[in-house]
Design an enzyme around this catalytic site. Structure first.
Site, PDB file in Angstrom:
ATOM      1  N   ASN A   1       0.786  -1.036  -0.079  1.00 34.23           N
ATOM      2  CA  ASN A   1      -0.160   0.138   0.227  1.00 34.23           C
ATOM      3  C   ASN A   1       1.027   1.155  -0.025  1.00 34.23           C
ATOM      4  O   ASN A   1       1.436   1.544   1.025  1.00 34.23           O
ATOM      5  CB  ASN A   1      -0.893  -0.096   1.192  1.00 34.23           C
ATOM      6  CG  ASN A   1      -1.761   1.214   1.350  1.00 34.23           C
ATOM      7  OD1 ASN A   1      -1.934   2.018   0.302  1.00 34.23           O
ATOM      8  ND2 ASN A   1      -2.108   1.349   2.642  1.00 34.23           N
ATOM      9  N   TRP A   2       1.198   1.826  -0.947  1.00 36.99           N
ATOM     10  CA  TRP A   2       2.051   3.029  -1.258  1.00 36.99           C
ATOM     11  C   TRP A   2       1.325   4.255  -0.695  1.00 36.99           C
ATOM     12  O   TRP A   2       2.218   5.101  -0.728  1.00 36.99           O
ATOM     13  CB  TRP A   2       2.209   3.213  -2.736  1.00 36.99           C
ATOM     14  CG  TRP A   2       2.832   2.176  -3.287  1.00 36.99           C
ATOM     15  CD1 TRP A   2       3.442   1.064  -2.906  1.00 36.99           C
ATOM     16  CD2 TRP A   2       3.630   2.098  -4.542  1.00 36.99           C
ATOM     17  NE1 TRP A   2       4.299   0.445  -3.637  1.00 36.99           N
ATOM     18  CE2 TRP A   2       4.361   0.925  -4.879  1.00 36.99           C
ATOM     19  CE3 TRP A   2       3.556   3.152  -5.749  1.00 36.99           C
ATOM     20  CZ2 TRP A   2       5.161   0.579  -6.013  1.00 36.99           C
ATOM     21  CZ3 TRP A   2       4.201   2.761  -6.834  1.00 36.99           C
ATOM     22  CH2 TRP A   2       4.906   1.611  -6.810  1.00 36.99           C
ATOM     23  N   LYS A   3       0.060   4.422  -0.436  1.00 39.60           N
ATOM     24  CA  LYS A   3      -0.194   5.529   0.340  1.00 39.60           C
ATOM     25  C   LYS A   3      -0.259   6.835  -0.634  1.00 39.60           C
ATOM     26  O   LYS A   3      -0.226   6.499  -1.699  1.00 39.60           O
ATOM     27  CB  LYS A   3       0.057   5.688   1.688  1.00 39.60           C
ATOM     28  CG  LYS A   3      -0.289   4.391   2.581  1.00 39.60           C
ATOM     29  CD  LYS A   3       0.130   4.540   3.818  1.00 39.60           C
ATOM     30  CE  LYS A   3       0.095   3.208   4.732  1.00 39.60           C
ATOM     31  NZ  LYS A   3       0.087   3.176   5.896  1.00 39.60           N
TER      32      LYS A   3
ATOM     33  N   HIS B   1      -9.341   1.281   5.027  1.00 41.74           N
ATOM     34  CA  HIS B   1      -7.927   1.125   5.643  1.00 41.74           C
ATOM     35  C   HIS B   1      -8.233   2.189   7.029  1.00 41.74           C
ATOM     36  O   HIS B   1      -8.874   3.015   6.766  1.00 41.74           O
ATOM     37  CB  HIS B   1      -6.950   1.898   4.645  1.00 41.74           C
ATOM     38  CG  HIS B   1      -5.595   1.909   5.175  1.00 41.74           C
ATOM     39  ND1 HIS B   1      -5.061   2.662   6.257  1.00 41.74           N
ATOM     40  CD2 HIS B   1      -4.652   0.740   5.019  1.00 41.74           C
ATOM     41  CE1 HIS B   1      -3.868   2.593   6.533  1.00 41.74           C
ATOM     42  NE2 HIS B   1      -3.526   1.348   5.867  1.00 41.74           N
TER      43      HIS B   1
ATOM     44  N   GLU C   1      -6.491   4.702   7.951  1.00 46.82           N
ATOM     45  CA  GLU C   1      -6.539   5.822   7.640  1.00 46.82           C
ATOM     46  C   GLU C   1      -7.576   6.466   7.117  1.00 46.82           C
ATOM     47  O   GLU C   1      -7.822   7.670   7.270  1.00 46.82           O
ATOM     48  CB  GLU C   1      -5.147   6.324   6.688  1.00 46.82           C
ATOM     49  CG  GLU C   1      -3.772   5.993   7.627  1.00 46.82           C
ATOM     50  CD  GLU C   1      -2.583   5.496   6.605  1.00 46.82           C
ATOM     51  OE1 GLU C   1      -2.729   5.535   5.503  1.00 46.82           O
ATOM     52  OE2 GLU C   1      -1.611   4.902   7.459  1.00 46.82           O
TER      53      GLU C   1
ATOM     54  N   GLU D   1      -5.252  -5.042  10.393  1.00 43.25           N
ATOM     55  CA  GLU D   1      -4.187  -4.092  10.799  1.00 43.25           C
ATOM     56  C   GLU D   1      -4.369  -3.261  12.192  1.00 43.25           C
ATOM     57  O   GLU D   1      -5.315  -2.297  12.196  1.00 43.25           O
ATOM     58  CB  GLU D   1      -4.246  -3.236   9.756  1.00 43.25           C
ATOM     59  CG  GLU D   1      -4.044  -3.679   8.467  1.00 43.25           C
ATOM     60  CD  GLU D   1      -3.326  -2.765   7.387  1.00 43.25           C
ATOM     61  OE1 GLU D   1      -2.389  -2.947   6.839  1.00 43.25           O
ATOM     62  OE2 GLU D   1      -4.189  -1.658   7.102  1.00 43.25           O
TER      63      GLU D   1
ATOM     64  N   GLY E   1       2.557   2.134  10.825  1.00 41.84           N
ATOM     65  CA  GLY E   1       3.628   3.135  10.531  1.00 41.84           C
ATOM     66  C   GLY E   1       4.372   3.463  11.910  1.00 41.84           C
ATOM     67  O   GLY E   1       5.056   4.672  11.898  1.00 41.84           O
TER      68      GLY E   1
ATOM     69  N   SER F   1       3.514  -2.360  10.204  1.00 44.35           N
ATOM     70  CA  SER F   1       4.941  -2.336  10.559  1.00 44.35           C
ATOM     71  C   SER F   1       5.688  -3.647  10.223  1.00 44.35           C
ATOM     72  O   SER F   1       6.515  -4.146  10.999  1.00 44.35           O
ATOM     73  CB  SER F   1       5.494  -1.856  11.934  1.00 44.35           C
ATOM     74  OG  SER F   1       4.987  -0.708  12.070  1.00 44.35           O
TER      75      SER F   1
ATOM     76  N   GLY G   1       3.008  -1.192   4.304  1.00 43.75           N
ATOM     77  CA  GLY G   1       3.069   0.126   3.993  1.00 43.75           C
ATOM     78  C   GLY G   1       4.573   0.640   3.642  1.00 43.75           C
ATOM     79  O   GLY G   1       5.035   0.350   2.484  1.00 43.75           O
ATOM     80  N   GLY G   2       5.147   1.254   4.637  1.00 44.18           N
ATOM     81  CA  GLY G   2       6.442   1.851   4.622  1.00 44.18           C
ATOM     82  C   GLY G   2       7.498   1.142   3.820  1.00 44.18           C
ATOM     83  O   GLY G   2       8.136   1.308   2.988  1.00 44.18           O
TER      84      GLY G   2
HETATM   85  P1  PGA Z   1       3.042   0.208   7.525  1.00 39.34           P
HETATM   86  O1  PGA Z   1       1.668   0.340   6.898  1.00 39.34           O
HETATM   87  O2  PGA Z   1       3.655  -1.248   7.101  1.00 39.34           O
HETATM   88  O3  PGA Z   1       3.804   1.482   7.230  1.00 39.34           O
HETATM   89  O4  PGA Z   1       2.978  -0.034   8.845  1.00 39.34           O
HETATM   90  C1  PGA Z   1       0.612  -0.617   7.037  1.00 39.34           C
HETATM   91  C2  PGA Z   1      -0.643  -0.181   6.450  1.00 39.34           C
HETATM   92  O5  PGA Z   1      -0.758   0.846   6.572  1.00 39.34           O
HETATM   93  O6  PGA Z   1      -1.235  -0.962   5.490  1.00 39.34           O
END
Ligand code: PGA
Length: 249
Positions: free
Chosen positions: A9-11, A94, A96, A166, A172, A212, A233-234
């Site tokens: 997930n590149w956000k 998600h 966010e 999640e 993050g 993470s 994510g990251g």
């Molecule tokens: P993260 O993000 O790996 O940076 O914690 C995961 C996600 O939001 O899907």
């Protein structure tokens, strides 16, 4: 046999040039794997990403979509628009989206229905916040999120659903759920689906862990029997890290 999946997930990261560059290195370094590999660039780069990955095994997926077929929804994107450029899978729910854009379980149920009506596959995200984990209400929260957004579905709809647990406190933050915490929740999710539907559906649905996941913890998390992969994510923005995580599955 349920699918193993690693999805990035590149956000809101990577402009068009950066997208092209990351996809090129990722394609070149993609390890041999039986797992499904997906990336979710931002809306404006989806079309280019689909073209770029035409002959690749990597699937391009969207980070969100609207529930309406079309109409006066400024700034929004419909299922048809995604399908029309070759995107067949969408991430919904998600944390966010829930936290910063006010997406509720009720809204997500509508999005789920719209995606299924368009015959899209869904990666449905959910998970508890830190306070909820601390107070011991995490199982209840997860059960409520699943019930409100997914338990009205017909049994056959589950073939189009991938779940992504999640925990919000792990996204993050560098803080990961321990492999035991992930396994415990994933087993609980399967039990909850068995109760609401049946064991065949519960055993057939892929449940990803997200929060993470990094090259140094992926192996251990993925080794748990109810963890079928990760939503990353990251680490999905760093080609070598994402490749290492794919290798771990
Ligand atoms: P993260 O993000 O790996 O940076 O914690 C995961 C996600 O939001 O899907």
């Amino acid at each position: 046999m349920r699918s193993k999946i690693v999805a990035g997930n590149w956000k809101m990261n990577n402009n068009q040039d950066e997208t092209k560059k990351l996809l090129a290195t990722l394609s070149a370094k993609l390890p041999d794997t039986t797992a499904e590999v997906m990336v979710a660039p931002t809306f404006v780069n989806l079309s280019k990403a689909v073209n770029h990955l035409e002959s690749s095994l990597i699937e391009v997926v969207a980070q969100n979509m609207h529930f309406a077929e079309n109409g006066a929804y400024t700034g929004e994107i419909s299922a048809d628009m995604l399908l029309n450029i070759g995107v067949k899978t969408v991430i919904l729910g998600h944390s966010e989206r829930r936290a910063y854009f006010g997406e509720t379980d009720e809204l997500l149920a509508k999005k789920v229905d719209a995606a299924l009506a368009a015959n899209m596959r869904i990666i449905f995200c959910f998970g508890e916040e830190l306070e909820e984990r601390k107070s011991g209400s995490h199982f209840e929260v997860v059960k409520r999120q699943l019930t409100n957004a997914l338990f009205h579905l017909k049994p056959e709809a589950w073939s189009k659903i991938v779940l992504a647990y999640e925990p919000v406190w792990a996204i993050g933050t560098g803080e990961t759920a321990s492999p035991e915490q992930a396994q415990e929740m994933h087993a609980f999710i399967r039990k909850t689906i068995t109760e609401a539907f049946d064991a065949t559906i519960a055993d057939g649905v892929s449940i990803l862990y997200g929060g993470s996941v990094k090259p140094n913890n992926a192996n251990e998390i993925f080794s748990k029997p109810d963890v079928d992969g990760g939503l990353i994510g990251g680490a999905s923005l760093v080609c070598d890290d994402f490749v290492a995580i794919i290798k771990a599955i």
